[in-house]
Design a protein around this motif. Sequence first.
Motif, PDB file in Angstrom:
ATOM      1  N   PRO A 231      19.197  11.895 -17.433  1.00 14.33           N
ATOM      2  CA  PRO A 231      17.942  12.559 -17.043  1.00 14.33           C
ATOM      3  C   PRO A 231      17.522  12.259 -15.608  1.00 14.33           C
ATOM      4  O   PRO A 231      17.109  13.157 -14.872  1.00 14.33           O
ATOM      5  CB  PRO A 231      16.914  12.012 -18.037  1.00 14.33           C
ATOM      6  N   LYS A 232      17.698  11.000 -15.186  1.00 13.50           N
ATOM      7  CA  LYS A 232      17.296  10.620 -13.837  1.00 13.50           C
ATOM      8  C   LYS A 232      18.144  11.347 -12.799  1.00 13.50           C
ATOM      9  O   LYS A 232      17.648  11.931 -11.842  1.00 13.50           O
ATOM     10  CB  LYS A 232      17.482   9.111 -13.658  1.00 13.50           C
TER      11      LYS A 232
ATOM     12  N   ARG B 267      19.844  13.980 -13.217  1.00 12.89           N
ATOM     13  CA  ARG B 267      19.596  15.417 -13.220  1.00 12.89           C
ATOM     14  C   ARG B 267      18.367  15.744 -12.379  1.00 12.89           C
ATOM     15  O   ARG B 267      18.352  16.710 -11.619  1.00 12.89           O
ATOM     16  CB  ARG B 267      19.429  15.931 -14.643  1.00 12.89           C
TER      17      ARG B 267
END
Lengths: 295, 285, 230
Positions: free
Chosen positions: B12-13, B15
């Motif tokens: 997530p980071k 991305r």
Amino acid sequence: MRFIRTKAVLVSAALAVTLAACGDAGSDDKGRDVDADKDAAAALPDGSRMKEIADSGKVNIGVKFDQPGLGFKGATDDVPTGFDIEIAKILASKLGLKTSDINWVETVSDNREPFLTSGKVDLVLASYSITDDRRKVVGQTGPYMITGQQLLVKSDSDVDSIDDLKGQEVCSVTGSTSIDGINEHGAKGVGFDSYSECVQKVLDGTVSAMSTDGSILMGYAAENEGDLKVVGDEFTEERIGVGYSKKEPEMCQWINDSLTSAFDDGSWADAFELTLGKSGSETPEPPTLDECPAA
Amino acid sequence: MSASVLYDYPGPKTRARHRTYSVVTVVVLLAAVVWFFWRLQDHGQLEYDKWEAFVTPDYVRVILVDGLLQTLKMAAFAIVFAVAFGFVFGVGKLSEHAWARWPSWLVVEFFRAIPVLLLMVFIWYALGIKADNSAFWAVVMALTLYNGSVLAEVLRAGVLAVPKGQSEAAYAIGMRKTQVMMLIMLPQAVKIMLPAIISQCVVALKDTALGIYVVAPGLTYVVKQVYLEFHNQVPAILVVGSLYILVNLLLTGLATLLQRRYVGEKKQLDVPMVGNAATRPKTIA
Amino acid sequence: MQAVLDNFDLYLKAFGYTVALFIVAGILSMLLGTALAACRVGPVSILRKATAVYVTVTRNTPLVIIFATFSFMAPMLWSHLNFKWVEVSIGEFDFSPFFAAAVVSLTLYTSSFVCEALRSGVNAVPVGQAEAARAIGLPFAGVMRQVVLPQAFRASVPPLASVQIALIKNTSVAAVFGIAEATSRMRSFNNDFGSQRTEIFIAFAIGYIVIVELFSFGASRLERRWRVAR
């Protein structure tokens, strides 16, 4: 006196070029046709190169295609236009040939001598300055026009003579006498194949100035009024002549005779008025022709 | 695109970070495009009279017929002659006879090492000047000699790439040297070479633009006439550039097609100094 | 031959410009090409695509057109791009605005070929190398900088050498745009000494061959020294 006269010529030339440039896409101004002069053709001496050309019914003439006012051919034109072109038509007529019998061959400054020496063209009328160096390689006679090298600079430029440009780049056309003129006056000549590239380089400030015959520069100055101006005295004298092959020395006297008759019967003046002098301003006195070298 | 082994599947980071990069890239690119058009507008380069020539039927016809067609003709002549030249000298370089091998090697190496423009200028002055249309043939001949030399090298590599068993088998059934070359090696080599030949077409086509230095006909010449008349260098450059890119992309597409059809996903022929236009097999990137 | 020998200083000076163009544009194109290659194989999809478009466009445009762009179009868009601020003279040599525009054109053109050569080098690195690098926790930048690129550079020495040799020959296009380098000098010699055309051509061809051969000799030495043992 001559100086003032030249100025008048230049201004009129400038106006003519501007007018020509104002035309629509595919201007309708195609120059004129010159009829064959059968009497002159009949008088050509047997066995001479002129007679040969006249009998062949075709003459190859080297001209410029990229100099508005002197020799220019647009993308959609069939026949070039300009002062050089008109003079070429007159010469062809003295061979008993019609304008449509002329095969126009494009020359650039670099290849005029090879074209003549190899026989690819019979005559060169391509804003061809007469010089001693060139006369070693090819025959040149005339001049049929006299002009001089000046400078084209931006309107806000302080430059007002070639001496202000020592050590700087000045643009002109490769293989022309103008670039030699620039170098002789201490500036550095840089060259392209045609003048319009140089105009662009002056406009965008890459070079401070470009230099060539005043008649050409005035045209560009008028086209870019407010952005460009012509400055300085003529620091060279360019004598624009006709080139022929050294192997055919008899051509010289014939060219001179033809030019003299064109001077006398007013067709030279007509040619001028039709092209460089189109604005209606004064047509200069014809220049004095050089003597032909003794055969 | 997660197929690449150079980086992990983004968390997530990452991305989020990539999103930032993407946004920044898009903004910068958009800004560049907007700036480009704004400057063009500012200089009056988008005005109708600058583009008039490119929408006037007479001029469009001249640009396509005297321009593009001439350019394609020069490129086509050059490539046809170059294939013949490449064939002769490529086979020459493979010859077992030193008297054929050495001159072939010399010719090929010479024309590969000098700039094609130098060659063009020389030919223009030297033998072309008498002929009509000398500049046209100067371009064709210069491109023939250069591309022919490259193709000779391609042909050699193509023949060497044919599995050895093929020629051994051919000799085993009693074929002669010439037969082995003509019936067994070359047909297979040509198949492998096709994409490289088309890549070379792109190179030849691009190099026709050099003709401007020797006053040769073609796109660059016609467009120069147009901008001398209309003083529209910028539109002229954009038009001529786009035309070249368009034709080259079509050729490259053809190369890819042929590559798929005849060579499959095998590794493309690797010859130095050949523009590899076709797609490469998938590897780590 | 006499023409060249009599004007040997001009001959050498012309090749001086050729070599200078090659060295400056060569170094810059390697740098830009490496950056492009990193974008081209990187994780940001939009950058990958943008670089792909850039590479496709420059590789399919004739070099003459790129030169024209930087000689005539760029200065109009942004006046600083007339490179008037580049005015360096070293001894006999003037590195004028014309020179700068030529360097930029050659660099942009060559860098996309460098990018493709490097990408093929990256592809030549065994997959296991990248996997192992990732397995020990290196991020993309680390994988590239410490594991993949060093090997990729070595593997791409031969294609990079070809690209740079092409650059040596491509410097000749600068002749069309006002630089008195070797090809332009040959044309003016041809013009002045028409009877010695063949000798003049051979003399200039030899000049180029010497430069190309010296460079490929160096490159092949480098390749042998750097070859990755596998």
